[in-house]
Design an enzyme around this catalytic site. Structure first.
Site, mmCIF file in Angstrom:
data_model
loop_
_atom_site.group_PDB
_atom_site.id
_atom_site.type_symbol
_atom_site.label_atom_id
_atom_site.label_comp_id
_atom_site.label_asym_id
_atom_site.label_seq_id
_atom_site.Cartn_x
_atom_site.Cartn_y
_atom_site.Cartn_z
ATOM 1 N N SER A 68 24.395 -34.172 -56.735
ATOM 2 C CA SER A 68 25.027 -35.051 -57.707
ATOM 3 C C SER A 68 25.010 -36.488 -57.170
ATOM 4 O O SER A 68 23.939 -37.051 -56.967
ATOM 5 C CB SER A 68 26.433 -34.558 -58.028
ATOM 6 O OG SER A 68 26.926 -35.140 -59.199
ATOM 7 N N ASP A 80 23.101 -29.209 -67.774
ATOM 8 C CA ASP A 80 24.019 -30.022 -66.980
ATOM 9 C C ASP A 80 24.664 -31.089 -67.857
ATOM 10 O O ASP A 80 23.974 -31.854 -68.537
ATOM 11 C CB ASP A 80 23.250 -30.679 -65.835
ATOM 12 C CG ASP A 80 24.163 -31.238 -64.761
ATOM 13 O OD1 ASP A 80 25.325 -31.562 -65.073
ATOM 14 O OD2 ASP A 80 23.713 -31.347 -63.613
ATOM 15 N N HIS A 107 25.698 -28.103 -64.308
ATOM 16 C CA HIS A 107 25.913 -28.876 -63.095
ATOM 17 C C HIS A 107 26.276 -28.009 -61.895
ATOM 18 O O HIS A 107 25.900 -28.321 -60.771
ATOM 19 C CB HIS A 107 27.025 -29.899 -63.341
ATOM 20 C CG HIS A 107 27.065 -31.015 -62.351
ATOM 21 N ND1 HIS A 107 26.048 -31.929 -62.226
ATOM 22 C CD2 HIS A 107 27.998 -31.370 -61.431
ATOM 23 C CE1 HIS A 107 26.360 -32.799 -61.269
ATOM 24 N NE2 HIS A 107 27.533 -32.488 -60.772
#
Length: 727
Positions: free
Chosen positions: A579, A664, A699
């Site tokens: 991320s 995501d 995610h």
């Protein structure tokens, strides 16, 4: 929370071709890995079509040749076909590691105790537990009335609930105050958009058929057992911004909107005090925070601000009896604790100081009891649990043996007790739950994560060192290695991990999967770079906005120093991040690609400027105080100067593994997709760049306690192969 992307219309379609790499070099040295040999021989990588897309602002024009890859519906055949082609390329390129991947996958899962359960905790007359059974992927949630010898009552069985879904996650589950109705939320797409449903827990009560959609998953019961509060998400930005009150037995369309966040810089969440007397809406931005409160016995009243929201002021509260205890950074950069009566909370000038500000001590959290105040704090990056007796103000620290560790509070549901429940872990000590008697100052171990196989903590060593950064700051680094595999002679492979954003601190925690690296001779390092709060609030502020490059410089400087101190071999350094940590990976390989044999970037946020210019994308406007607002020219130029996607140049890049999830909602799939295409275009080395998309996940990756380890095994095999390790 971390960035994401999402919006425009595709202007062109994709054309992809499989092209051969350069022919094999017959003079290649014998010590090249199989991956390096395969890369030179196999004609695999898909080449993405270029469609120039012009973006102009502040007199500057950027051309994005891969902007067309964005498809918000995630259904465009050309996009899906290209992602599938990337998956096929990755599978073919790494085919020689299949055996090692499978071995690692079985090894990692083999350390997990199949029949396991959490430590029970008591709330409102019932003991609650989560249990895992056999090879099942998901927990079973259950409760027992009054004592642990009572009959088990299954609340939810995640395994049965997941049967019809490729992805499944339970977000929250809350039992009504009268213990008769269960409310729970589920996500079956991995977009972090949850559906709330209800279940009767009494045989004599009819089923509750209410369904609440498009929520963030949180559920808060009012004390009348008839109303619940929840947050609805914006379908475009996926931000939870509307708080609704729902009455059981009525359609969602009749629900009352009780709060709407109109400032897009704020996140919204819900909570309830430990004594169940107050329901609160928490308002949280990067630089300010606060709450609105409601009497839980009067759910139809209006929420009122606890205290005014002010720029640069962050506060949160806990309640004990009739007194509110407030953690605040008002005139206290590293926070202090103050208190106020219900009548005085609205005016911070009436708050009274309980724990003064100490510029060397960062206050992370507090726990309240009738006889004690407990503070979770950090000094010089070392975690500390400080217990203070209300009666005599005497205090003591809870002692732990490891040199570096993480400790905190868990499931402290009552205030009329001398027992504090703690979680504890270190890089050599598995996750543990303790009951600590604050009066006797004694710890009782209730449960330690059982690591199956030949795991012995004494085989491993953890250290903490400080590395001097280029500007003179001392960067903490947590290290762990297997004693009999490590020699500080510069021959071990080194795996360096980092994050460095949002003030999130990667504590020195235990990982069962990490043992597979340590047992193969890897040294594992966490670089506690600026942008985290490892050294307190100033450490965070020195790694955000116009100080963001400190984050990347710190990571690179740590790598150089670990090699100089011979913790790792200079030609076997590997790095990983996810991320915003993926942004970190992109920035460091633009800055110093020669330092790394390979990097792994998971769901990487790499197209910083384009994303932050698009207010329709989730988590954009909320994060201007983290990254900057590129609509302002100074922020635009600074962000552009480090944005991994924009700063790709013609140079030799290391081997790269990138993973993402099609669904995501935080960092959308097309960011890494574009990044990979551009990296391949500019890379002047013969090193492999592979990209894998989980077409079912978001995610957080795959759901399920075993399945999720597939990606870990893939990364470890990728690195181990390049380190010359085949078993």
């Amino acid at each position: 929370m971390n960035p994401i992307r999402n919006n425009p219309i595709i202007h062109a379609v994709l054309m992809m071709t499989l092209v051969a790499c350069q022919p094999a070099d017959n003079t290649q040295s014998a010590n090249k890995s199989e991956l390096e040999t395969a890369t030179m021989n196999n004609p695999k990588p898909p080449v993405a079509k270029k469609v120039p897309h012009k973006m102009s602002i502040h007199g500057d024009t950027r051309i994005d040749n891969y902007y067309w890859m964005r498809n918000d519906e995630r259904k465009a055949p050309e996009v899906i076909q290209h992602l599938e082609a990337e998956n096929s390329f990755t599978e073919a390129t790494l085919a020689h590691t299949t055996y090692l991947q499978e071995k690692l996958f079985k090894e990692i899962n083999g350390r997990i105790k199949k029949d396991d359960s959490t430590v029970p905790f008591k709330k409102n007359g019932y003991f609650y537990t989560q249990r895992y059974e056999g090879d099942k992927e998901y927990p079973i949630y259950l409760r027992q009335k009054d004592n642990l010898d009572a009959k088990e009552e299954i609340l939810l069985d995640g395994n049965k609930m997941a049967e019809a879904h490729d992805y499944f996650a339970i977000g929250d589950y809350e039992v009504s105050p009268d213990n008769k109705i269960l409310a729970y939320s589920t996500d079956t797409l991995s977009r972090r958009v949850y559906t709330i449903e209800f279940k009767s827990l009494n045989d004599d009560q009819s089923n509750v058929n209410d369904v609440l959609t498009q929520t963030n998953g949180q559920i808060i019961w009012a004390n009348d057992n008839q109303h619940v509060f929840y947050i609805k998400k914006d379908p475009q930005t996926l931000l939870g911004y509307q708080v609704y009150r729902h009455q059981l037995g009525t359609p969602q369309s009749d629900d009352s909107l009780v709060y709407e966040e109109t400032n897009s810089a704020f996140y919204t969440s819900l909570g309830k005090t430990k004594d169940d007397s107050i329901i609160y809406i928490y308002h949280d931005s990067t630089d300010s925070s606060g709450a609105s409160i409601l009497d839980a016995n009067r759910p139809t009243d209006d929420f009122v601000l606890f205290a005014p929201l002010e720029d640069k002021h962050e506060y949160a509260f806990e309640k004990l009896n009739d007194t509110f205890y407030i953690r605040t950074n008002w005139q206290a950069k590293n926070f202090r604790i103050m208190k106020a009566s219900g009548k005085a909370i609205h005016d911070k000038t009436q708050w009274q100081e309980v724990i003064p500000h100490n510029p060397d001590v960062y206050i992370r959290d507090i726990e309240l009891f009738q006889n004690y105040l407990v503070i979770n704090e950090k000094e010089n990056g070392v975690n500390r649990i400080n217990v203070i007796n209300w009666d005599d103000n005497k205090q003591h620290n809870i002692q732990f043996e490891d040199p570096v560790f993480v400790a905190g509070f868990t499931n402290n549901t009552h205030t009329d007790t001398d027992t504090l429940r703690l979680y504890y872990s270190s890089m050599t000590t598995p996750a543990s739950v303790y009951d600590y008697n604050m009066k006797k100052q004694e710890k009782t171990l209730l449960k330690q994560q059982e690591v199956l196989g030949e795991f012995h903590p004494n085989n491993y060593q953890s250290e903490r060192i400080f590395v001097k950064a280029r500007d003179g700051k001392q960067i903490p680094v947590s290290l762990v290695y297997r004693k009999d595999k490590f020699k500080q002679d510069g021959t071990n492979p080194l795996y360096q991990y980092g994050y460095g954003s949002y003030g999130a601190t990667i504590d020195p925690y235990f990982s069962g999967s990490r043992l597979s690296l340590l047992d193969r001779g890897f040294v594992f390092a966490i670089a506690h770079i600026r942008g985290s709060q490892m050294l307190g609030r100033p450490w965070y502020e020195d790694g955000k906005m116009f100080n963001k490059k400190n984050t990347f410089n710190d990571f690179v400087d740590v790598t150089r120093e670990l090699v100089a101190q011979k913790y790792g071999a200079k030609d076997r350094v590997f790095a990983a991040g996810g991320s915003a940590g993926g942004l970190l990976m992109g920035a460091v390989i633009n800055q110093a690609p020669e330092l790394y044999k390979a990097i792994a970037a998971h769901v990487p946020f790499v197209d910083v400027v384009t994303t932050m210019l698009d207010e329709s994308i989730p988590l954009t406007t909320n994060e201007y105080d983290e990254w900057g607002n590129p609509n302002n020219e100074d922020s635009y130029q600074y962000m552009l100067s480090y944005s991994p996607y924009d700063q790709i140049s013609r140079q030799d890049y290391p081997h790269i593994l990138v993973t993402t999830g099609l669904h995501d909602s935080q960092v959308q799939y097309f960011e890494p997709m574009k990044w990979i295409a551009k990296l391949r275009e500019y890379n002047t080395s013969s090193n492999t760049i592979v990209f894998k998309t989980d077409l079912e996940a978001g995610h957080g990756g795959a759901s399920g306690r075993f399945k999720r380890n597939r990606d870990t095994a893939l990364e470890y095999a990728f690195f181990a192969d390049l380190a010359g390790i085949k078993e």
